[in-house]
Structures are given as structure tokens and as C-alpha cells.
Design a protein around this motif. Structure first.
Motif, short mmCIF file in Angstrom:
data_model
loop_
_atom_site.label_atom_id
_atom_site.label_comp_id
_atom_site.label_asym_id
_atom_site.label_seq_id
_atom_site.Cartn_x
_atom_site.Cartn_y
_atom_site.Cartn_z
N THR A 139 -7.01 -14.01 -0.20
CA THR A 139 -5.65 -14.57 -0.17
C THR A 139 -5.06 -14.78 -1.56
O THR A 139 -3.84 -14.93 -1.70
N GLN A 140 -5.91 -14.81 -2.60
CA GLN A 140 -5.40 -15.02 -3.96
C GLN A 140 -5.05 -13.73 -4.68
O GLN A 140 -4.48 -13.77 -5.77
N LEU A 141 -5.38 -12.58 -4.09
CA LEU A 141 -5.22 -11.30 -4.80
C LEU A 141 -3.75 -11.02 -5.11
O LEU A 141 -2.91 -10.99 -4.22
N ARG A 142 -3.47 -10.81 -6.40
CA ARG A 142 -2.12 -10.51 -6.87
C ARG A 142 -1.95 -9.05 -7.27
O ARG A 142 -0.91 -8.45 -7.04
N THR A 143 -2.97 -8.50 -7.95
CA THR A 143 -2.85 -7.19 -8.57
C THR A 143 -3.83 -6.21 -7.93
O THR A 143 -5.02 -6.49 -7.82
N LEU A 144 -3.31 -5.06 -7.54
CA LEU A 144 -4.13 -3.92 -7.11
C LEU A 144 -3.46 -2.69 -7.70
O LEU A 144 -2.32 -2.36 -7.35
N LYS A 202 -0.14 -7.52 4.86
CA LYS A 202 -0.13 -8.92 5.26
C LYS A 202 -0.47 -9.87 4.10
O LYS A 202 -0.33 -11.08 4.26
N MET A 203 -0.93 -9.34 2.98
CA MET A 203 -1.32 -10.19 1.84
C MET A 203 -0.07 -10.59 1.07
O MET A 203 0.54 -9.78 0.37
N ASN A 204 0.29 -11.85 1.19
CA ASN A 204 1.60 -12.33 0.71
C ASN A 204 1.78 -12.22 -0.79
O ASN A 204 2.88 -11.99 -1.29
N HIS A 205 0.69 -12.41 -1.55
CA HIS A 205 0.82 -12.44 -3.01
C HIS A 205 0.64 -11.07 -3.65
O HIS A 205 0.92 -10.90 -4.84
N LEU A 206 0.16 -10.10 -2.89
CA LEU A 206 -0.21 -8.80 -3.46
C LEU A 206 1.01 -8.03 -3.93
O LEU A 206 1.99 -7.88 -3.20
N GLN A 207 0.93 -7.51 -5.17
CA GLN A 207 1.96 -6.64 -5.72
C GLN A 207 1.28 -5.45 -6.38
O GLN A 207 0.29 -5.62 -7.11
N LEU A 208 1.81 -4.25 -6.11
CA LEU A 208 1.26 -3.06 -6.74
C LEU A 208 1.67 -3.04 -8.21
O LEU A 208 2.76 -3.49 -8.58
N GLU A 209 0.78 -2.50 -9.05
CA GLU A 209 1.06 -2.41 -10.47
C GLU A 209 2.23 -1.46 -10.73
O GLU A 209 2.56 -0.60 -9.90
N LEU A 222 5.17 -2.24 1.18
CA LEU A 222 4.26 -2.72 0.14
C LEU A 222 4.68 -2.19 -1.23
O LEU A 222 4.63 -2.93 -2.22
N MET A 223 5.12 -0.94 -1.29
CA MET A 223 5.58 -0.36 -2.55
C MET A 223 6.79 -1.11 -3.10
O MET A 223 6.91 -1.33 -4.30
N LYS A 224 7.68 -1.50 -2.23
CA LYS A 224 8.90 -2.17 -2.69
C LYS A 224 8.62 -3.59 -3.18
O LYS A 224 9.41 -4.16 -3.92
N ARG A 225 7.47 -4.15 -2.77
CA ARG A 225 7.14 -5.51 -3.17
C ARG A 225 6.72 -5.59 -4.63
O ARG A 225 6.79 -6.63 -5.27
N GLY A 226 6.24 -4.48 -5.18
CA GLY A 226 5.78 -4.48 -6.56
C GLY A 226 6.90 -4.22 -7.55
O GLY A 226 8.08 -4.21 -7.21
#
Length: 982
Positions: A678-683, A704-711, A734-738
Motif C-alpha cells: 500500500t505504500q508503493l509510490r514508484t514503479l 487499485k494501488m492509490n499511491h502508485l505513479q509510473l516514472e 494507470l499511465m495517466k496517473r504518472g
């Protein structure tokens, strides 16, 4: 330094005190009072630290007192971390075991943990015993402060001018004459030096005077660029590592040296690489006075052509004397004039100030600028300091500071920099001084540095430590603590260096706390100081044993292993070493040639927050024990090319925030447990598995991972494995979230012999943000490459299609208004490129062409905000500079459009293995093409050799290479590019 340490500790102390007080059961007698007393003593000591930090410069006793305080602060940190780690470990174990009969819940800042009663009692007893001992030590240190007449000062935030803008002082003042003189020396022949090759030109001057800046100005000058066949820049510093420098030179020359491990072999390769060529070699920051070492090193450069030069920068005149350089060739860099120092200082100090402020402060400013003593680095540093001083009183305080009156030579040398350092808040002081762990001249990336700061607990009191770290990094830049910036496509600073003097300052501030050692096959030099907390080991040999016996007993919080042997290194790790590394927070073993990681060793590092194993290309897997590192926040595995899998138990890494796997091409998927972090921010790399294997994480899990943002440049592998439109839409979301500005979409791995109709549906659904600047589509097996969104990418500057085997229709790429580079590689179906790719519907009907041209140009003008009304002429590929076609086996025809302007900015055209192409298009004669490279294109090559430049519409192109040979202006062929102007 101690001020910063105690500030870091106070929040956790308050937290743990609260946890003890919350408990209703009396577990350990007096423990609550001990913790409260510890906190109170720490606060009392903190009140005198600001004065003590300055007083230590003149009083060694105060420095020893601060060292004692630093040591006990680290010990307190270890106790607190033991406490939190025990609780966290117990909770993770409980989730995988039957519930105990009796539980006690303990609230923590972020969640609630439940422990068995016996386990909790054991933890409290251990912590209580350690806190009692620490409290006694701290009270003794508190009493001792009375011996040094330390004044109590209330630490309040510095009053700073509100400003958010970065100012990069790129203009160089006062060096025009020096620059012109140096360039004239570089361009001059060798007659005045007895014809020796190469001519050596030293720039000599004190630290901070601008030697490197002057060398950079000359190195990048257009006349110098045109005068040499090869230009190489290498930072030398201390010690003079001949092997490392030789490898750095070969790397700059783009020559292979992986098979070379002796100095003789490396120098021989250098001689072969530069023989007969006119070269410029810059050796920046040379210190060695060893004539024998220098003569051996310089020997291969004597094979260069006449006019070759070696430019060195050095602080020591003895270096130039050792090289037997005639006095006329030595450039002794003089101090800047007061006026030039003022120009540098005022550009920063008065940035964003109005005329009234400037008039009020200018007189004091001149007096402060005169303190720079002619050194541009000091002027820049003081200007950065004064930029944030609001009032006239603030400026007067800097001018009258006692540090200017110090009798210590080193303090005088550091005075402007110490003033800026002492002006920093505790957090920024700590973050700056931590940078002493990097070797001199070593560049570092912003995000890596922030993750390291976070691993040491400097940023932990903030809900979003990454943002706090970015603000800290930005503030250090604005006060001129960093330089040599590297920027991304948006102009944001993503990397930098420290000037040598500021690196010296950081080491001066962290003496006995941070240390750098040189490790070869036989020994470590010098021996490691007992209380070192942050250790850097420079690996100088090919095979190195991990120096377990040399490490101190349990004091290390950081361990950096830097491979100074360039590409070749083989670090041999022990199976275990529990004591020396048990409190380690940061471990960097990047590019150390590791092929395996001992599970027993890594599993013991329970306090580890940051683990960097990047660029170990022989590492095939991680041990399962990595998943026992419950405190781990950052795991860096970039460029571990052979890594086949990640451990299955990664869901136990409950604090993991940043996972870097860019370049791990053999990963078939990511473990399912990653979806529960749940803490993962960066992938920075998404891998979509084949056949929806349940052992791997799915796109739905990641979405579903709220904090995750693609580099910003993270590739997405396996897009062709998406089985439905809904999955593709989830990935698009997911792409647009980063914050992606560079996107790499790879559809399949391996070689395929047939089209995949689903690929186009997926590509259409993966609509990126219009702000995208670089797009690569790889291994795409659809018949069309024309998604509706392609021409909406108005900011796109770079576009690549790689190994897209079967498409035969292009989108109208000529309508992309910002595109500067286009690469098309690997297609076996495309036979003709014509009006459709140029942005024109057809070239047959003049009426329809005219209509389409008008529409296309309106689109481009609308994208630029120009409205588009009344446009009558279409420009196809208006900004394209570089164009490449590779492995296009069936491509026969390439047409433009007579009714449009085609590629008006084209500078470079490269073609490789386009065997069926019959001719180049007529429109090339109207482009400003400067470089044409055609390799293994059978029909074209034969045509050029038969017809020459005129028959191919490229008579205006100055540099033409056909099958590795160059065509001169007279039409004759030569073997080497440097003969073109002969």
C-alpha cells in the motif's frame, strides 16, 4: 551537525513516550520517566547547539563534546529503531501464523499492531534497559556543557524572503580575455613548442577561481569543436588512478576495454585509437607531482597528429613544473576584479528584488561582495545566501559575523560557505553534509539522493517525505550548494554535482562521522575510524573481498561501495556478517559485479531502508531473505539484465515505496504480492505477464494501488498480453496517473511470424497524455500504426517504431508540429512511403490535396495557439531534424508532395539495410540536409557510385557516407571522415 541529529530524533522520542504512556498495564518500573527524562535532556542540549557548532571551529574541546553528543544520538536512534522494528516484525509474522491466545494492541502513528503479552514484555524490558543507560550518558554530556560557556539560543526559523524561482548563474564574468587567450593556444600550431606532440597547456589557480569553468568554455567553443577530430574530458582528482583515467578516456572515445586489465594494455588501446588523429584531451583537477607516473601515462598520446593538445587544470604550480612546460604555455588564472565579483554576487542577491530594496542594500552588498577576495565560487555562494535575507539588519549581521575574524586558515578558507551552511535549517544542514559520502566529482541524481536522505530518517516526520526531500534539494540548489545541473525534458533539475570546495566543506563538517577508503586486493587504506557512521569504499581492483574484518562494530548507518575500476569489478561477498552492519540503513553496491547475494547476510540487515544493486548485470535472482527487510523503503535493481525473478514474498516489504527495475528485461512478470504494498509510490517498469499467470501481479492489481505513479520514462512491457479492452483501459488510466513525458510501449517478446489483430485495439486504447515528449512503440504486430490519438501529441519531439514487422500504413506524422527525431526500424511489409505519412491524404488529385493541406495546417496552427485562419501552404514535418530508416527490407518507393514544403529543418538522414529502395525523393534537394549515411542499401549504393551526388538530388550535402566510406566535395571517395576538408 549535532543540531540536525537531535532534531531528527525528537519526533520519534515524543512518539515512543506517548506509546509508553498509553499502556494501562505497568510493565517496567520507571521506564516512562526514563524516556521523558531523555527527551527533556535532549531538548535542553539542543538549545545550545547553534552556538556550539560555531564555537567548535576555534575550540577543539567543544568539537569533542559535540562528537560525544553525536555518538549518543546515533545510539538513541538505534534503540528507537529496534523498538519499532520488533513491533513491525511481530505483526508481519502474526499475519502468517495462528492467532495467539492473549493479545495486547499498541497504537502507532500509522496503524495499530498487536503483540502477545510475553513478547511485548521482553521488548519493553530490553528497550527500558538501553534507554536507562543512554539517559545516564546524555545527562553526563549535558552537565559537561557548562565547562564551555555555551550560550542558550532559541532556535527559530530563519526569516527568508519568499521565493520559488530557481536562478542558474550561467553567464561567466571577467574571463573573456582568458577565454580568448586559451582558445588561441588551443588553435595554434606547434612551432613555438619545438614541434612536440601533444602540446600541454595547464590552467593553474586556487580552488574556486574558475579553472574548470574556463576549460569548459574553451572545450565547447565552436572553433575548438571544428579544429579537433576527437575531444575528451576526464575528471582526475586524487589519487591519480592511471588505470581508471585510461578507461575513462577510452569510454569517451567509444572504444571497448572490457578485455583489458593492465595499464600497458589500456595505454596501447589509447595509442591505437588516437594515432594520426588531432585530439583535445582535458584532464580536470590534476594533483600528482610524480614525474615517473606522468611520463608513463602521457607516452601513447605522442602518436596523435600535429596540433593535438592536452589541457589540464590544477591548483598546484608544482604540477606544471613537473611536466616541464614552458612558462608561456602556463595560464595562471588571476583573481576576479571587484566589479566582476559584484556582477556575480548581485545577480543572485538581488534576484526578484525591486529597485527600492536594491538601493537600500547595495552599499552593504558591495562590502559583502568584497569578502569574496576575487573568487567567483565565493561570490556565487554569498549571493545565494543574501538572496534570502529580507532586511537591512539581516545583511548587516552577515557583514559583521565573527567568522570573518577567525585566525584559523581553514576557517578563513571556508568562511563564506560556512555562513551559508549555518544559515540553513537543521534538516538542510544534515542533508547537505550527508553528500560527503559521494566521491569527489561524482554526479548524483536527485531522486536517489532524496531516497538516501529518507533512509537515514531525515525526512520521516513528514507525511510525504519525498515532497519534503524535493523542497530540501531545491533549497540547497538555490543557495548554490550544488552545480553542473542535468535537466529533464521539462527543464527540471534531475541531477548535479558538488564543487570540490563544497565537497571539502561537507567532509570537514562530518570528520570522524563520514569516511572514504580505498580498497584493493590486499588492503584498505586508510584504516577505518572506530566511530565512522557513513562509510564509502572505493574499489580499485578487479577482484575485491568484502572487507568484513575492517568494519567497525555495529556503528555503520551507511555503506557505499563505489566501483572506481569502471566496467570491470568482481566483489566477493561473505555469507554473513551480523555485527558490523546490524544497524545499517543505506547499502549501495551498484555496479560491483555481484552475481549472487547471500541470503543469510542480507536477512540480518533488519534496519535497512535503501538497497541499491543496480547495474550488476550478472545477478540472476534475489534471495527470499530480502523479503524480511520490513523497513525497506527503496529497492534499486535497474540494469540487472540477467535478473529472472523477484522473490515471491514481497508483500512482506510493507514499507516499500520505490521499486526500480528499469532494464531488467528477463523478468516475465512481477510477484503477485506487489499489489498488496500500500505504500508503493514508484514503479519504473510495468511487466504484463503472458496468459494472465496468477503468480504475477495484474494490471487490475496495480490500478487499485492509490499511491502508485509510473516514472516519467517508465517502459511498459507485454502490452500484447492484455486480453481485453477493459484491461487496456485500466492500463491507460494507470499511465495517466504518472508524470510520464517519455513512454516506451513494447507489445511482444521474441520473434513472431504472423500479425496479431488485437494489437491495434490495444494501441488505440492506450491513449497517452498529449504532453508526451518521447514515444517508442516496439514489437507491435498489428497491420496499422494509425491510432486516432497519434496526431494529438503536439509536444512530441521524438518518435520511434522498432521491430513493428507488419504495418503497411502510417499515421500522418508530418502533421506533428514539434517532432524533431523519427526512427523506423524493422518492417517487412511496407513498400511505399508517400503523402499519407507526410500528413497529406493523397498526391493524385490537386483539388483534394489542396483541401487536405489546408486542413492539416489548421490543425498545426491550432496546436500552437495560432488559430489557423487563412493558411494556404502546408509544411510537412516542420521541425524534423533527424530521420532514420533501418531494416526495411521491402521498402521500394519514397515520395513527397510538390504542393507542400517537406522537412525544412532536416539535418541528418540515416539508412541501413533498406535493400529494395530505388531512389531518394526529389524534395531532399530543398532541405538543409548536412549529413547523409547510407549503409548496406544495395540499389541506392550502386546508384550513388554510378551517378554521384548530382544524380541523387543531394549535391548540396557536405557530409555523405556510403557503406562506411565518405564522399568528398569533388566526388571522390575516402576512408576517413577527418580527411573531408583535406
Amino acid at each position: 551537525m549535532a543540531d540536525a541529529l537531535t532534531s531528527v530524533l525528537l519526533d520519534p522520542l515524543i512518539s515512543i513516550t506517548t506509546e509508553f504512556l498509553i499502556q494501562e498495564v505497568k510493565l517496567v518500573k520507571g521506564v516512562k520517566e526514563e524516556v521523558s527524562s531523555l527527551k527533556s535532556t535532549l531538548v535542553a542540549i539542543k538549545d545550545v547547539l547553534e552556538g556550539a557548532e560555531k564555537k567548535q571551529l576555534e575550540d577543539p574541546r567543544v568539537r569533542r563534546w559535540l562528537d560525544q553528543l553525536r555518538d549518543v544520538s546515533y545510539d538513541i536512534d538505534n534503540v528507537l529503531d529496534n523498538w519499532n522494528t520488533e513491533i513491525l516484525t511481530s505483526e508481519i509474522q502474526k499475519q502468517n501464523a495462528p492467532a495467539p491466545k492473549k493479545m495486547v494492541c499498541i497504537p502507532l502513528p500509522s496503524s495499530s499492531f498487536c503483540l502477545s503479552q510475553p513478547k511485548k514484555v521482553r521488548i519493553f524490558h530490553k528497550v527500558a534497559h538501553e534507554i536507562k543507560k543512554l539517559n545516564e550518558t546524555l545527562e553526563r554530556i549535558d552537565k559537561e556543557k557548562r565547562n564551555y560557556s555555551l550560550e542558550t539560543t532559541k532556535v527559530v526559523p530563519n526569516k527568508r524572503r519568499e521565493t520559488t524561482s530557481l536562478v542558474d548563474v550561467s553567464e561567466v564574468y571577467g574571463r573573456d580575455v582568458d577565454k580568448d587567450y586559451l582558445i588561441s593556444k588551443l588553435l595554434h600550431d606547434n612551432s613555438g613548442h619545438g614541434g612536440k606532440v601533444p602540446v600541454i597547456i595547464p590552467i593553474v589557480g586556487m580552488g574556486g577561481i574558475g579553472k574548470t569553468t574556463l576549460a569548459q568554455l574553451a572545450f565547447n567553443d565552436e572553433k575548438v569543436l571544428a579544429n579537433f577530430d576527437e575531444r575528451v574530458w576526464v575528471c582526475v582528482s586524487e589519487p591519480f588512478d592511471e588505470i581508471g583515467i585510461a578507461k575513462a578516456i577510452l569510454q569517451e572515445l567509444k572504444e571497448s576495454f572490457q578485455d583489458l586489465n593492465t595499464l600497458q594494455a589500456l595505454l596501447r588501446r589509447i595509442r591505437e585509437s588516437i594515432e594520426g588523429k588531432k585530439f583535445l584531451l582535458v584532464l580536470d583537477d590534476v594533483w600528482t607531482e610524480d614525474r615517473q607516473v606522468w611520463e608513463q601515462f602521457i607516452q601513447p598520446f605522442r602518436s596523435g597528429a600535429a596540433g593535438s593538445k592536452i589541457l589540464i587544470t590544477t591548483r598546484k604550480h608544482k604540477v606544471a613544473t613537473m611536466m616541464d612546460i614552458p612558462t608561456p604555455l602556463i595560464i595562471n588564472l588571476e583573481l576576479l576584479s571587484e566589479e566582476h565579483c559584484w556582477s556575480i554576487f548581485s545577480q543572485l542577491a538581488f534576484f526578484e528584488r525591486n529597485d527600492e530594496d536594491r538601493q537600500q542594500l547595495e552599499e552593504i552588498g558591495w562590502k559583502i561582495a568584497n569578502k569574496c577576495k576575487g573568487l567567483p565560487l565565493q561570490a556565487k555562494t554569498l549571493g545565494g545566501l543574501m538572496r534570502f535575507k529580507e532586511t537591512k539588519r539581516d545583511w548587516e549581521d552577515v557583514l559583521s559575523d565573527q567568522i570573518w575574524e577567525s585566525h584559523d586558515e581553514k576557517n578563513n578558507h571556508f568562511a563564506p560557505f560556512l555562513l551559508s551552511y549555518y544559515d540553513l535549517p537543521p534538516l538542510e544542514k544534515r542533508c547537505f553534509s550527508y553528500c560527503s559520502v559521494f566521491p569527489k566529482d561524482c554526479g548524483f541524481r536527485r531522486d536517489q539522493l532524496i531516497e538516501m536522505w529518507m533512509s537515514q530518517g531525515y525526512l520521516s516526520s513528514d507525511e510525504n517525505p519525498e515532497n519534503r526531500g524535493q523542497n530540501c534539494f531545491k533549497n540547497l540548489i538555490m543557495q548554490s550548494f550544488f552545480q553542473d545541473f542535468r535537466k529533464d525534458d521539462d527543464g527540471s533539475i534531475v541531477g548535479c554535482k558538488m564543487h570540490d570546495i563544497l565537497h571539502d566543506l561537507a567532509q570537514f563538517l562530518t570528520k570522524n562521522e563520514c569516511s572514504t577508503m580505498k580498497v584493493d586486493e590486499e588492503s584498505t587504506q586508510p584504516h577505518i575510524v572506530e566511530k565512522v557512521r557513513h562509510l564509502t569504499l572505493l574499489l580499485t581492483a578487479y577482484k575485491v573481498e568484502f572487507p568484513t574484518s575492517m568494519l567497525n562494530e555495529g556503528n555503520l548507518h551507511s555503506l557505499f561501495l563505489f566501483n572506481s575500476n569502471w566496467l570491470a569489478c568482481d566483489l566477493r561477498l561473505p555469507h554473513q556478517t551480523s555485527g558490523p552492519l546490524r544497524y545499517l540503513r543505506t547499502l549501495n553496491m551498484r555496479k560491483c559485479g555481484i552475481s549472487w547475494l547471500p541470503g543469510q547476510l542480507i536477512g540480518q540487515l533488519r534496519h535497512l531502508r535503501y538497497l541499491d544493486l543496480s547495474d550488476n548485470d550478472r545477478l540472476e535472482e534475489l534471495p527470499d531473505e530480502v523479503c524480511d527487510l520490513c523497513n525497506l523503503q527503496t529497492l534499486r535493481l535497474s540494469l540487472c539484465f540477467d535478473l529472472k525473478r523477484l522473490p515471491e514474498g514481497m508483500e512482506r516489504l510493507v514499507n516499500l515505496r520505490h521499486l526500480h527495475i528499469l532494464g531488467c528485461h528477463r523478468l516475465k512478470g512481477l510477484p503477485k504480492g506487489i499489489g498488496r504494498l500500500t505504500q508503493l509510490r514508484t514503479l519504473d517498469r510495468v511487466v504484463i505477464p503472458e496468459n494472465n499467470h496468477e503468480e504475477y501481479v495484474s494490471v487490475g492489481d496495480l490500478e487499485k494501488m492509490n499511491h502508485l505513479q509510473l516514472e516519467s520514462e517508465g517502459p511498459i512491457w507485454g502490452c500484447g498480453n492484455l486480453k481485453s479492452l477493459s484491461e487496456a483501459e485500466k492500463l491507460a488510466g494507470l499511465m495517466k496517473r504518472g508524470n510520464q513525458v517519455r513512454l516506451y510501449l513494447t507489445f511482444h517478446s521474441g520473434h513472431f511470424n504472423e500479425m496479431v489483430s488485437n494489437d491495434f485495439v490495444i494501441l488505440e486504447a492506450l491513449q497517452p497524455r498529449p504532453r508526451l515528449k518521447s514515444l517508442t512503440i516496439g514489437s507491435y504486430l498489428g497491420a496499422s500504426l494509425s491510432p486516432k490519438w497519434m496526431t494529438s501529441l503536439h509536444n512530441l519531439t521524438r518518435l520511434q517504431f522498432r521491430d513493428c514487422e507488419f504495418f503497411d500504413t502510417f499515421p500522418p506524422l508530418g502533421r506533428l508540429p514539434s517532432l524533431e527525431e523519427l526512427v523506423i526500424k524493422g518492417n517487412g511489409e511496407l513498400r511505399k512511403i508517400g503523402g499519407e505519412v507526410m500528413g497529406i491524404t493523397t498526391t493524385k488529385s490537386s483539388a483534394s490535396t489542396s483541401s487536405r493541406i489546408s486542413s492539416s495546417d489548421d490543425d498545426i496552427n491550432a496546436a500552437k495557439g495560432g488559430g489557423g485562419g487563412g493558411v494556404h501552404h502546408f509544411i510537412s514535418f516542420p521541425k524534423l531534424k533527424r530521420l532514420s530508416f533501418l531494416h526495411m527490407s521491402r521498402w521500394e518507393e519514397w515520395d513527397g508532395c510538390e504542393s507542400a514544403t517537406n522537412m525544412p529543418c532536416l539535418d541528418s538522414l540515416s539508412m541501413y539495410r533498406c535493400d529494395s529502395l530505388k531512389s531518394l525523393p526529389d524534395f531532399l534537394k530543398d532541405t538543409p540536409l548536412q549529413h547523409l549515411n547510407i549503409v548496406e542499401c544495395r540499389i541506392l549504393s550502386e546508384s550513388f557510385r554510378r551517378l554521384g551526388k548530382e544524380g541523387a538530388h543531394i549535391s548540396h550535402v557536405p557530409t555523405i557516407q556510403i557503406d562506411y566510406k565518405y564522399m568528398k566535395r569533388d566526388g571522390n571517395w575516402i576512408e576517413n571522415a577527418f580527411e573531408l576538408d583535406a
